[in-house]
Design a protein around this motif. Structure first.
Motif, PDB file in Angstrom:
ATOM      1  N   ALA A   1       0.837  -1.212   0.000  1.00 54.64           N
ATOM      2  CA  ALA A   1       0.000   0.000   0.000  1.00 54.64           C
ATOM      3  C   ALA A   1       0.864   1.252   0.000  1.00 54.64           C
ATOM      4  O   ALA A   1       0.582   2.235  -0.703  1.00 54.64           O
ATOM      5  CB  ALA A   1      -0.923  -0.012   1.226  1.00 54.64           C
ATOM      6  N   ALA A   2       1.929   1.229   0.788  1.00 52.62           N
ATOM      7  CA  ALA A   2       2.823   2.398   0.856  1.00 52.62           C
ATOM      8  C   ALA A   2       3.524   2.619  -0.486  1.00 52.62           C
ATOM      9  O   ALA A   2       3.674   3.766  -0.935  1.00 52.62           O
ATOM     10  CB  ALA A   2       3.853   2.184   1.972  1.00 52.62           C
ATOM     11  N   LEU A   3       3.950   1.537  -1.125  1.00 48.58           N
ATOM     12  CA  LEU A   3       4.610   1.669  -2.433  1.00 48.58           C
ATOM     13  C   LEU A   3       3.608   2.193  -3.475  1.00 48.58           C
ATOM     14  O   LEU A   3       3.968   2.995  -4.345  1.00 48.58           O
ATOM     15  CB  LEU A   3       5.203   0.325  -2.865  1.00 48.58           C
ATOM     16  CG  LEU A   3       6.395  -0.171  -2.021  1.00 48.58           C
ATOM     17  CD1 LEU A   3       6.765  -1.605  -2.404  1.00 48.58           C
ATOM     18  CD2 LEU A   3       7.615   0.742  -2.187  1.00 48.58           C
ATOM     19  N   ALA A   4       2.366   1.732  -3.366  1.00 51.22           N
ATOM     20  CA  ALA A   4       1.336   2.220  -4.294  1.00 51.22           C
ATOM     21  C   ALA A   4       1.139   3.729  -4.113  1.00 51.22           C
ATOM     22  O   ALA A   4       0.950   4.472  -5.073  1.00 51.22           O
ATOM     23  CB  ALA A   4       0.027   1.471  -4.068  1.00 51.22           C
ATOM     24  N   ASN A   5       1.211   4.173  -2.841  1.00 51.27           N
ATOM     25  CA  ASN A   5       1.076   5.610  -2.565  1.00 51.27           C
ATOM     26  C   ASN A   5       2.225   6.416  -3.164  1.00 51.27           C
ATOM     27  O   ASN A   5       2.090   7.623  -3.402  1.00 51.27           O
ATOM     28  CB  ASN A   5       1.016   5.862  -1.056  1.00 51.27           C
ATOM     29  CG  ASN A   5      -0.379   5.614  -0.513  1.00 51.27           C
ATOM     30  OD1 ASN A   5      -1.357   5.648  -1.265  1.00 51.27           O
ATOM     31  ND2 ASN A   5      -0.461   5.335   0.776  1.00 51.27           N
TER      32      ASN A   5
ATOM     33  N   GLY B   1       3.798   3.630   8.369  1.00 51.18           N
ATOM     34  CA  GLY B   1       3.035   4.799   7.946  1.00 51.18           C
ATOM     35  C   GLY B   1       1.973   4.529   6.899  1.00 51.18           C
ATOM     36  O   GLY B   1       1.268   5.455   6.481  1.00 51.18           O
ATOM     37  N   ALA B   2       1.855   3.278   6.486  1.00 46.47           N
ATOM     38  CA  ALA B   2       0.879   2.961   5.437  1.00 46.47           C
ATOM     39  C   ALA B   2      -0.538   3.203   5.944  1.00 46.47           C
ATOM     40  O   ALA B   2      -0.855   2.902   7.100  1.00 46.47           O
ATOM     41  CB  ALA B   2       1.036   1.509   5.002  1.00 46.47           C
TER      42      ALA B   2
ATOM     43  N   LEU C   1       1.561  -5.829  -6.044  1.00 43.68           N
ATOM     44  CA  LEU C   1       1.225  -4.686  -6.915  1.00 43.68           C
ATOM     45  C   LEU C   1       1.250  -5.046  -8.399  1.00 43.68           C
ATOM     46  O   LEU C   1       0.892  -4.220  -9.237  1.00 43.68           O
ATOM     47  CB  LEU C   1       2.230  -3.550  -6.672  1.00 43.68           C
ATOM     48  CG  LEU C   1       2.191  -2.883  -5.298  1.00 43.68           C
ATOM     49  CD1 LEU C   1       3.352  -1.911  -5.151  1.00 43.68           C
ATOM     50  CD2 LEU C   1       0.861  -2.162  -5.092  1.00 43.68           C
ATOM     51  N   GLY C   2       1.734  -6.242  -8.705  1.00 46.77           N
ATOM     52  CA  GLY C   2       1.906  -6.592 -10.119  1.00 46.77           C
ATOM     53  C   GLY C   2       3.121  -5.901 -10.715  1.00 46.77           C
ATOM     54  O   GLY C   2       3.265  -5.817 -11.937  1.00 46.77           O
ATOM     55  N   ALA C   3       3.995  -5.414  -9.852  1.00 48.07           N
ATOM     56  CA  ALA C   3       5.229  -4.772 -10.318  1.00 48.07           C
ATOM     57  C   ALA C   3       6.301  -5.838 -10.551  1.00 48.07           C
ATOM     58  O   ALA C   3       6.074  -7.027 -10.306  1.00 48.07           O
ATOM     59  CB  ALA C   3       5.692  -3.737  -9.298  1.00 48.07           C
TER      60      ALA C   3
ATOM     61  N   TYR D   1       9.756  -8.594  -1.931  1.00 47.39           N
ATOM     62  CA  TYR D   1       9.341  -9.342  -3.121  1.00 47.39           C
ATOM     63  C   TYR D   1       7.819  -9.511  -3.150  1.00 47.39           C
ATOM     64  O   TYR D   1       7.161  -9.217  -4.156  1.00 47.39           O
ATOM     65  CB  TYR D   1      10.000 -10.730  -3.242  1.00 47.39           C
ATOM     66  CG  TYR D   1       9.276 -11.489  -4.333  1.00 47.39           C
ATOM     67  CD1 TYR D   1       9.356 -11.030  -5.652  1.00 47.39           C
ATOM     68  CD2 TYR D   1       8.395 -12.534  -4.050  1.00 47.39           C
ATOM     69  CE1 TYR D   1       8.611 -11.608  -6.670  1.00 47.39           C
ATOM     70  CE2 TYR D   1       7.648 -13.115  -5.060  1.00 47.39           C
ATOM     71  CZ  TYR D   1       7.762 -12.651  -6.361  1.00 47.39           C
ATOM     72  OH  TYR D   1       7.007 -13.203  -7.358  1.00 47.39           O
ATOM     73  N   TYR D   2       7.254  -9.974  -2.043  1.00 47.88           N
ATOM     74  CA  TYR D   2       5.809 -10.240  -2.055  1.00 47.88           C
ATOM     75  C   TYR D   2       4.997  -8.948  -2.198  1.00 47.88           C
ATOM     76  O   TYR D   2       3.928  -8.952  -2.811  1.00 47.88           O
ATOM     77  CB  TYR D   2       5.400 -11.035  -0.819  1.00 47.88           C
ATOM     78  CG  TYR D   2       5.793 -12.490  -0.942  1.00 47.88           C
ATOM     79  CD1 TYR D   2       5.153 -13.315  -1.864  1.00 47.88           C
ATOM     80  CD2 TYR D   2       6.818 -13.032  -0.193  1.00 47.88           C
ATOM     81  CE1 TYR D   2       5.522 -14.634  -2.028  1.00 47.88           C
ATOM     82  CE2 TYR D   2       7.195 -14.356  -0.336  1.00 47.88           C
ATOM     83  CZ  TYR D   2       6.548 -15.148  -1.261  1.00 47.88           C
ATOM     84  OH  TYR D   2       6.915 -16.453  -1.429  1.00 47.88           O
ATOM     85  N   ALA D   3       5.499  -7.851  -1.660  1.00 50.86           N
ATOM     86  CA  ALA D   3       4.799  -6.561  -1.840  1.00 50.86           C
ATOM     87  C   ALA D   3       4.846  -6.153  -3.310  1.00 50.86           C
ATOM     88  O   ALA D   3       3.849  -5.649  -3.858  1.00 50.86           O
ATOM     89  CB  ALA D   3       5.457  -5.491  -0.963  1.00 50.86           C
ATOM     90  N   THR D   4       5.987  -6.371  -3.946  1.00 52.33           N
ATOM     91  CA  THR D   4       6.123  -6.046  -5.370  1.00 52.33           C
ATOM     92  C   THR D   4       5.158  -6.886  -6.194  1.00 52.33           C
ATOM     93  O   THR D   4       4.460  -6.375  -7.084  1.00 52.33           O
ATOM     94  CB  THR D   4       7.577  -6.302  -5.825  1.00 52.33           C
ATOM     95  OG1 THR D   4       8.461  -5.548  -5.002  1.00 52.33           O
ATOM     96  CG2 THR D   4       7.775  -5.911  -7.278  1.00 52.33           C
TER      97      THR D   4
END
Lengths: 39, 523
Positions: B41-45, B145-146, B74-76, B68-71
């Protein structure tokens, strides 16, 4: 099903979803009807 | 299927099961899934979404796994880069991948600061340690902070999820595009989904930028096996962790196996929990695997796993039964021969040996190993090189080898490393295996050097065992008495240790350079 590893199937009646982690020879059914592969 | 499901599915079934142990910190599936989804969520922000490239430049950690799993969530595209890469290699990888974000350890701050002006696509630098990196946030700060959590986004199964750079032992690293489909096929075909039954504990010490590390994490978590992660390999710590965490499964590269067997702590540690010890990443010397079989508990099942980044890891395995040196004398001799093989293809892999004309070769004949499997990479990033996949769907691995009458595959070296002396083909692996039979030889690598008279000459780089005294002429004669005379090394140079990459793969270009210098000096 044999080549459906990792595919997601959806029941168009109730919305249930399943992921195939081991393929087989059968057909997935839910609510009495074949499930559809999610695009 | 998004590979992020490898975490979210077992997490939804067994949220409170301990999942990851790293340097004293322990996390359940639920805790990790929450951290992953908050980080996503934070990376998406930050504006990162599907198809954007996020690089990781760090040693192993729980944050690396979460990244890795956060990436994937996001489909990144995750771009794990070799933290030992030289500056030009690093520049090449980060620029070619057009990374928008780099997650890096503080020890790489200066390197990254120097490279940043040359990376126009770079927008964010995130620290993976507790301390900030160059003014950017840390992973933990982003998670804290997300504003919420982000669930797996819709992906196309042919989307690249990891852009993994090859080790570059012969040239600049090439970016291998591996898709959600590739990893799904590998993971679901290799392990059973967690079902609540005891699945043991896996110790992962190989770098996560390597295909063996990435797939080890995915299979371990999907299977419901506890993951004990090491920042980097260290023999004493590895032995301690096996004892303290009752480790059942582990993967090592051959140089690590040797370091363990030589470690002062080896005999003092309780290794009785070990059930499966896989090895691969580089050729395993026969004396080392024989010592391992003799010294580790008899309950350990050894597995030699051979594969490539381009095939999403393993293609062939030599299983536990092949490592049990029991039976009649003839059976033991056959097993000893096969211990130098890479075993047989996995069920989802077709493998054959072909000649220069592409035709299949007979049993015993040396040619190029070609494979066909549904988890061959999508291609090299930016068409940096031809994919090597022919019209029939066969990947030309550029590994040379042969198959015996029982279907076991033996490696004969890289195609580019084959030596042609006076029109005769010489497989470096055959000469290396012969040199390693000498009791004074610790390790050996054989290369071809340019020669006006013969086209190429056979040259050997040798590291001797401690205390051994052997001359170059003795080793040359040792080979001549066991091989066709044209295969014997005509140049033998001694090294204290052979140059290797982090996975223990010998760096032949460095050896060629050293031997070339030697030849130029008349040595």
């Amino acid at each position: 099903m044999a080549n459906q590893l990792g595919k997601i199937y959806v029941c168009s009646a109730c919305g249930a979803q399943v992921i195939v982690t081991k393929g087989g020879g059968g057909t997935l059914k839910c609510c009495g009807q074949p499930m559809e592969q999610k695009k | 299927m998004n590979t992020a499901n490898f975490l979210s599915i077992p997490a939804s079934i067994f949220p409170d099961q301990e999942m990851l142990v790293f340097e004293g910190a322990r996390f359940t599936y639920a805790q990790t899934l929450t951290r992953v989804r908050r980080l996503a969520a934070a990376l998406a922000n930050l504006g990162i979404g599907r198809g954007d490239a996020i690089a990781a430049l760090d040693t192993n950690s729980h944050r690396y796994v979460e990244a890795y799993y956060a990436t994937a969530t996001l489909g990144a595209v995750f771009v794990p880069v070799n933290y030992r890469a030289k500056l030009p290699e690093l520049r090449h990888m980060l620029a070619a991948a057009r990374v928008c974000t780099v997650l890096a350890g503080s020890r790489y701050a200066a390197t990254l600061a120097g490279l940043a002006p040359e990376l126009p696509s770079l927008r964010h630098v995130v620290g993976t340690d507790a301390t900030p990196l160059g003014g950017g946030p840390t992973v933990d700060e982003l998670i804290a902070g997300a504003g919420g959590e982000c669930e797996e986004s819709a992906i196309d199964e042919d989307d690249t999820t990891i852009l993994m750079y090859t080790s570059g032992t012969t040239a600049l690293p090439k970016g291998v595009m591996l898709t959600h489909h590739d990893f799904t096929t590998y993971v679901c075909g290799t392990v059973e989904l967690a079902d609540g039954s005891p699945r043991g504990t896996a110790l992962v010490c190989v770098p996560l930028y390597h295909i063996a590390g990435a797939t080890a994490v995915m299979t371990t978590l999907f299977a419901g096996r506890k993951l004990v992660l090491m920042r980097q390999f260290d023999a004493a710590n590895w032995l301690r962790l096996v004892e303290e965490e009752r480790v059942t499964h582990a993967f090592l590269v051959p140089t690590m196996v040797k370091q363990l067997l030589d470690a002062p702590d080896f005999a003092r540690r309780d290794l009785s929990s070990l059930e499966s010890l896989s090895y691969g990443g580089a050729a395993m010397p026969l004396p080392v695997v024989r010592r391992a079989i003799e010294m580790l508990p008899p309950t350990v099942g050894f597995v030699n796993a051979f594969g490539q980044t381009e095939t999403t890891s393993t293609l062939t395995i030599l299983g536990p039964e092949d490592h049990r040196l029991t039976g009649s004398t003839a059976e033991i001799e056959a097993k000893l021969r096969r211990l130098t093989s890479i075993g047989r293809p996995l069920p989802d892999v077709e493998l054959k040996i072909v000649g220069d004309d592409g035709g299949a070769l007979a049993t015993g004949a040396v040619g190029e190993i070609v494979v066909r499997t549904s988890r061959v990479m999508k291609g090299y990033a930016g068409d940096a090189a031809p994919s090597g996949v022919d019209a029939g769907g066969w990947l030309h691995t550029r590994d040379m080898g042969w198959i015996d009458e029982a279907g076991y595959v033996f490696l004969a070296g890289r195609k580019d490393d084959m030596i042609i002396r006076g029109g005769e083909n010489i497989a470096p692996a055959e000469v290396e295996a012969t040199l390693q039979l000498h009791p004074g030889v610790e390790e050996a690598a054989v290369v071809g050097l340019p020669d006006v008279e013969w086209g190429q000459r056979v040259a050997a780089a040798v590291a001797l065992r401690p205390g051994a005294r052997v001359t170059a002429d003795e080793l040359s004669e040792f080979c001549r008495s066991r091989l066709a005379s044209f295969k014997k090394p005509e140049i033998v140079r001694f090294f204290s240790a052979l140059p290797k990459n982090a996975m223990g793969k010998i760096l032949r270009r460095d050896i060629r350079a050293a031997l070339g210098d030697d030849r130029a000096q008349g040595g």
